[in-house]
Structure formats: C-alpha cells, structure tokens
Design a protein around this motif. Structure first.
Motif, PDB file in Angstrom:
ATOM      1  N   TYR A  98      49.003  37.846  15.796  1.00  0.00           N
ATOM      2  CA  TYR A  98      48.607  38.279  16.927  1.00  0.00           C
ATOM      3  C   TYR A  98      48.042  38.300  18.535  1.00  0.00           C
ATOM      4  O   TYR A  98      48.076  36.947  18.883  1.00  0.00           O
ATOM      5  CB  TYR A  98      49.424  39.568  16.999  1.00  0.00           C
ATOM      6  N   ALA A  99      46.623  38.611  17.581  1.00  0.00           N
ATOM      7  CA  ALA A  99      45.318  38.263  18.905  1.00  0.00           C
ATOM      8  C   ALA A  99      45.251  36.402  18.533  1.00  0.00           C
ATOM      9  O   ALA A  99      44.769  36.061  19.555  1.00  0.00           O
ATOM     10  CB  ALA A  99      44.241  39.036  17.923  1.00  0.00           C
ATOM     11  N   HIS A 100      45.466  35.833  17.459  1.00  0.00           N
ATOM     12  CA  HIS A 100      45.381  34.203  17.486  1.00  0.00           C
ATOM     13  C   HIS A 100      45.645  33.566  18.250  1.00  0.00           C
ATOM     14  O   HIS A 100      45.658  32.850  18.298  1.00  0.00           O
ATOM     15  CB  HIS A 100      45.048  34.198  15.974  1.00  0.00           C
ATOM     16  N   ALA A 101      47.853  34.120  18.070  1.00  0.00           N
ATOM     17  CA  ALA A 101      48.617  33.116  19.045  1.00  0.00           C
ATOM     18  C   ALA A 101      47.662  33.410  20.075  1.00  0.00           C
ATOM     19  O   ALA A 101      47.755  32.640  20.966  1.00  0.00           O
ATOM     20  CB  ALA A 101      49.644  34.122  18.647  1.00  0.00           C
ATOM     21  N   VAL A 102      47.247  34.311  20.808  1.00  0.00           N
ATOM     22  CA  VAL A 102      46.918  34.983  22.079  1.00  0.00           C
ATOM     23  C   VAL A 102      45.485  33.817  22.655  1.00  0.00           C
ATOM     24  O   VAL A 102      45.610  32.999  23.662  1.00  0.00           O
ATOM     25  CB  VAL A 102      46.597  35.653  22.467  1.00  0.00           C
ATOM     26  N   SER A 163      38.328  34.512  31.992  1.00  0.00           N
ATOM     27  CA  SER A 163      38.937  34.662  30.242  1.00  0.00           C
ATOM     28  C   SER A 163      40.602  33.924  30.776  1.00  0.00           C
ATOM     29  O   SER A 163      41.318  34.957  31.338  1.00  0.00           O
ATOM     30  CB  SER A 163      39.141  36.329  30.270  1.00  0.00           C
ATOM     31  N   PHE A 164      41.464  33.306  29.936  1.00  0.00           N
ATOM     32  CA  PHE A 164      42.829  32.996  29.866  1.00  0.00           C
ATOM     33  C   PHE A 164      43.425  33.218  29.237  1.00  0.00           C
ATOM     34  O   PHE A 164      44.740  33.250  29.263  1.00  0.00           O
ATOM     35  CB  PHE A 164      42.651  31.276  30.007  1.00  0.00           C
ATOM     36  N   HIS A 165      42.585  34.620  28.990  1.00  0.00           N
ATOM     37  CA  HIS A 165      44.083  35.834  28.280  1.00  0.00           C
ATOM     38  C   HIS A 165      44.301  36.525  28.928  1.00  0.00           C
ATOM     39  O   HIS A 165      44.803  37.195  29.483  1.00  0.00           O
ATOM     40  CB  HIS A 165      43.230  36.204  27.408  1.00  0.00           C
ATOM     41  N   ASN A 166      43.399  36.866  30.912  1.00  0.00           N
ATOM     42  CA  ASN A 166      43.843  37.394  31.835  1.00  0.00           C
ATOM     43  C   ASN A 166      44.509  36.660  32.882  1.00  0.00           C
ATOM     44  O   ASN A 166      44.559  35.836  33.295  1.00  0.00           O
ATOM     45  CB  ASN A 166      43.041  37.776  33.041  1.00  0.00           C
ATOM     46  N   LEU A 187      54.911  34.450  33.977  1.00  0.00           N
ATOM     47  CA  LEU A 187      54.372  34.857  33.185  1.00  0.00           C
ATOM     48  C   LEU A 187      54.357  36.310  32.481  1.00  0.00           C
ATOM     49  O   LEU A 187      53.546  37.358  32.260  1.00  0.00           O
ATOM     50  CB  LEU A 187      52.850  35.066  34.174  1.00  0.00           C
ATOM     51  N   ALA A 188      56.197  36.616  32.789  1.00  0.00           N
ATOM     52  CA  ALA A 188      55.538  38.248  32.225  1.00  0.00           C
ATOM     53  C   ALA A 188      55.528  38.183  31.264  1.00  0.00           C
ATOM     54  O   ALA A 188      55.175  39.617  30.473  1.00  0.00           O
ATOM     55  CB  ALA A 188      57.132  38.812  33.112  1.00  0.00           C
ATOM     56  N   ASP A 189      56.414  37.417  29.600  1.00  0.00           N
ATOM     57  CA  ASP A 189      56.038  37.730  28.461  1.00  0.00           C
ATOM     58  C   ASP A 189      54.639  38.039  28.686  1.00  0.00           C
ATOM     59  O   ASP A 189      54.310  38.761  26.974  1.00  0.00           O
ATOM     60  CB  ASP A 189      56.907  37.471  28.083  1.00  0.00           C
ATOM     61  N   ILE A 190      54.026  36.388  29.316  1.00  0.00           N
ATOM     62  CA  ILE A 190      52.693  36.700  28.710  1.00  0.00           C
ATOM     63  C   ILE A 190      51.958  38.000  28.487  1.00  0.00           C
ATOM     64  O   ILE A 190      50.713  37.802  28.388  1.00  0.00           O
ATOM     65  CB  ILE A 190      52.318  35.455  29.335  1.00  0.00           C
ATOM     66  N   ALA A 191      52.174  38.521  30.160  1.00  0.00           N
ATOM     67  CA  ALA A 191      51.349  39.156  30.397  1.00  0.00           C
ATOM     68  C   ALA A 191      51.259  40.779  29.384  1.00  0.00           C
ATOM     69  O   ALA A 191      50.661  41.105  28.986  1.00  0.00           O
ATOM     70  CB  ALA A 191      52.071  39.922  31.375  1.00  0.00           C
ATOM     71  N   ARG A 192      52.670  41.029  28.771  1.00  0.00           N
ATOM     72  CA  ARG A 192      52.786  41.751  27.890  1.00  0.00           C
ATOM     73  C   ARG A 192      52.292  42.181  26.377  1.00  0.00           C
ATOM     74  O   ARG A 192      51.917  42.807  26.333  1.00  0.00           O
ATOM     75  CB  ARG A 192      54.521  42.014  27.800  1.00  0.00           C
ATOM     76  N   ILE A 193      52.375  40.465  25.726  1.00  0.00           N
ATOM     77  CA  ILE A 193      51.511  40.128  24.776  1.00  0.00           C
ATOM     78  C   ILE A 193      49.845  40.535  25.005  1.00  0.00           C
ATOM     79  O   ILE A 193      49.423  40.575  24.391  1.00  0.00           O
ATOM     80  CB  ILE A 193      51.887  38.117  24.824  1.00  0.00           C
ATOM     81  N   CYS A 194      49.515  39.621  25.964  1.00  0.00           N
ATOM     82  CA  CYS A 194      48.021  39.813  26.543  1.00  0.00           C
ATOM     83  C   CYS A 194      47.541  40.730  27.084  1.00  0.00           C
ATOM     84  O   CYS A 194      46.711  41.656  26.272  1.00  0.00           O
ATOM     85  CB  CYS A 194      47.325  39.603  27.612  1.00  0.00           C
ATOM     86  N   ASN A 195      48.626  41.956  26.880  1.00  0.00           N
ATOM     87  CA  ASN A 195      47.968  43.547  26.907  1.00  0.00           C
ATOM     88  C   ASN A 195      48.216  44.014  26.315  1.00  0.00           C
ATOM     89  O   ASN A 195      47.165  45.107  25.016  1.00  0.00           O
ATOM     90  CB  ASN A 195      48.866  43.968  28.206  1.00  0.00           C
ATOM     91  N   ASP A 226      57.686  33.353  22.352  1.00  0.00           N
ATOM     92  CA  ASP A 226      57.118  33.387  23.765  1.00  0.00           C
ATOM     93  C   ASP A 226      56.040  32.597  23.930  1.00  0.00           C
ATOM     94  O   ASP A 226      56.070  31.805  25.495  1.00  0.00           O
ATOM     95  CB  ASP A 226      57.076  34.956  24.311  1.00  0.00           C
ATOM     96  N   ILE A 227      55.039  32.683  23.280  1.00  0.00           N
ATOM     97  CA  ILE A 227      53.631  31.815  23.936  1.00  0.00           C
ATOM     98  C   ILE A 227      54.257  30.918  23.630  1.00  0.00           C
ATOM     99  O   ILE A 227      53.487  29.384  24.771  1.00  0.00           O
ATOM    100  CB  ILE A 227      52.162  32.192  22.890  1.00  0.00           C
ATOM    101  N   GLU A 228      55.337  30.560  22.288  1.00  0.00           N
ATOM    102  CA  GLU A 228      55.552  28.540  22.331  1.00  0.00           C
ATOM    103  C   GLU A 228      56.000  27.839  23.298  1.00  0.00           C
ATOM    104  O   GLU A 228      56.542  27.246  24.563  1.00  0.00           O
ATOM    105  CB  GLU A 228      56.312  28.454  21.371  1.00  0.00           C
ATOM    106  N   VAL A 229      57.432  28.713  24.043  1.00  0.00           N
ATOM    107  CA  VAL A 229      58.229  28.556  25.443  1.00  0.00           C
ATOM    108  C   VAL A 229      57.470  28.310  26.811  1.00  0.00           C
ATOM    109  O   VAL A 229      57.371  27.845  27.588  1.00  0.00           O
ATOM    110  CB  VAL A 229      58.928  30.016  25.631  1.00  0.00           C
TER     111      VAL A 229
END
Length: 251
Positions: A98-102, A163-166, A187-195, A226-229
């Motif tokens: 999970y962390a690596h995907a981000v 930091s591009f996970h922000n 970016l909503a899904d990405i925000a949730r994943i990054c959090n 979601d990251i892929e999309v």
C-alpha cells in the motif's frame, strides 16, 4: 591566472558563500583561515555534482518512459499481494505494498514534472509564474546574466524538496504548470489513500487515535486501482498539454 578565470572563481566563491549561509546560517567566505571554508566548499561541490548527475539522468529519459515504468512497477507491486503467507505476514505485506504504491505515484509525478521543466521551456515558465514559492523569489539580474540556467536550477531544487504524496502540493504544482488542462482533476481518492499511507509509514499502521489499520487484500487492490486510474488521467492531461504546444508551433 587570466581575468576570466579570476571572475569565474570569484562568482563560484560568492555562490558558495550564499549556499553556506542559506544551508547553515553561517557567514563564511573564501578568506576564512580556520579550515571551515574548505570543508564546506567541498560539501558545496559535492552538492553541485549530485545536482548535475540528477539533471543528466532526467535529460537521458523521457516522460513517456516514466509513465511506462510506473505502470510496470505498479503491476509488480500488485503481484506481491498473492505472495503473503500467514495472517501476520499478510498484514505486513499489505501495508508495505500500500505504502509503496503511493511512493510510486509520488515518484512518477516528481520525475515527470522535473523532466518537463528541463525539456519544455513554456511549462517551466508557467510554473515560475504561477507557483508562489517561485514567483515571489527575487534573483539579481547580474546573477541571471552570469548563469542563464540559474532559474531552471532553482526550479529543480524547489521541486526536489517537495512531497508529492501531499495532495495540496500535487494540485498546486500541476495547476500552475499545466493550467486549464488540470481543471477537474479528481484527487479525493488519492487524498484518502495518501492519508492512510501516512498512518502506515509514520505511526506504524495506527491512526492518531492509536487504532490499528487492518488492510485486506481487497483494500490494497482498490487503492492500486484508484492510483492507476488517477495516473492514467494525469497522463492524458499531460499529453494533451504537450500536443497543444505542438499544434501552436505549426505554421
């Protein structure tokens, strides 16, 4: 020593002194006799060498290659989920993937943006104009005249420190650089994943309320999806921006 060489070393010493002050808050120049200047000057040269190596690496690769490698690496990360053993091992594997995907997404955005800074002058100017951390900087004209590439160097340095996970950073940089092409970027899904990635990396998989995060394989696969999309949408928007530029230069 010729006058041109004298000027070169004088400029280099001034730039090194400025770097030392910005880095350490020390007012040290080439006239220093304590040995501190020589030590910090060597560090300054190592920093320049590292920046040059990074620049050459970006120059050798294309943004298309970065997108392709991202897709391949994300698929590989996804395949690791099936290798998890018992429950404890599976939980650790899921968090790592999970962390690596981000991290892969962060690296993709960072490298693509920096690559386009050095290859697409128009996009670099957009970023310099619209991104506050760059647009509000003051650079003496003399310094720019002495080294026309200094603006590009400053932009790359600023980007390398972000930091591009922000999600706020992602939105700000992409909007500044690509303008209307990034309108509606979801970016909503990405925000949730990054959090959640933040909880995994910085609190060993616990929330701020000390509640453990239990991930299922489906949770991780959904995050990867979601990251892929998001990455596919980002690629489409970037390519449209580049195609627009190509169209404008046509006679």
């Amino acid at each position: 020593m010729s006058a041109s060489k004298d000027l070169f070393f004088e400029i280099e010493a001034q730039q090194c002194s400025l770097w030392i002050y910005n880095q350490y808050g020390l007012d040290v120049n080439a006239e220093d006799t304590t040995g501190l200047w020589n030590e910090l000057y060597d560090e300054y040269i190592e920093m320049l060498d590292a920046e040059q190596a990074e620049y050459l690496w970006l120059e050798r690769h294309s943004h298309n290659q970065f997108f392709h490698e991202f897709s391949t690496d994300l698929t590989t990360a996804n395949s690791l989920l099936t290798l998890a053993g018992n429950k404890t091992q599976a939980n650790t594997t899921y968090k790592l993937v999970y962390a690596h995907a981000v991290t892969l997404l962060e690296a993709l955005i960072s490298t693509v943006v920096r690559k386009l800074v050095i290859s697409e002058h128009r996009l670099m100017l957009n970023l310099v104009t619209e991104y506050d951390a760059l647009s509000k900087r003051t650079i003496p004209l003399k310094q720019v005249a002495q080294d026309p590439a200094i603006v590009q160097g400053i932009v790359l340095k600023v980007l390398s420190e972000l930091s591009f996970h922000n999600v706020a950073t992602i939105r700000e940089i992409l909007s500044a650089m690509f303008g209307d092409h990034m309108k509606g970027l979801e970016l909503a899904d990405i925000a949730r994943i990054c959090n959640k990635r933040h909880d995994i990396v910085h609190r060993n998989g616990k929330t701020v309320d000390d509640e453990p995060i239990d991930l299922s394989i489906e949770d991780v696969q959904q995050a990867i999806h979601d990251i892929e999309v998001f990455a596919a949408d980002l690629k489409r928007r970037v390519y449209e921006a580049l195609e627009e530029k190509d169209t404008k230069v046509q006679p």
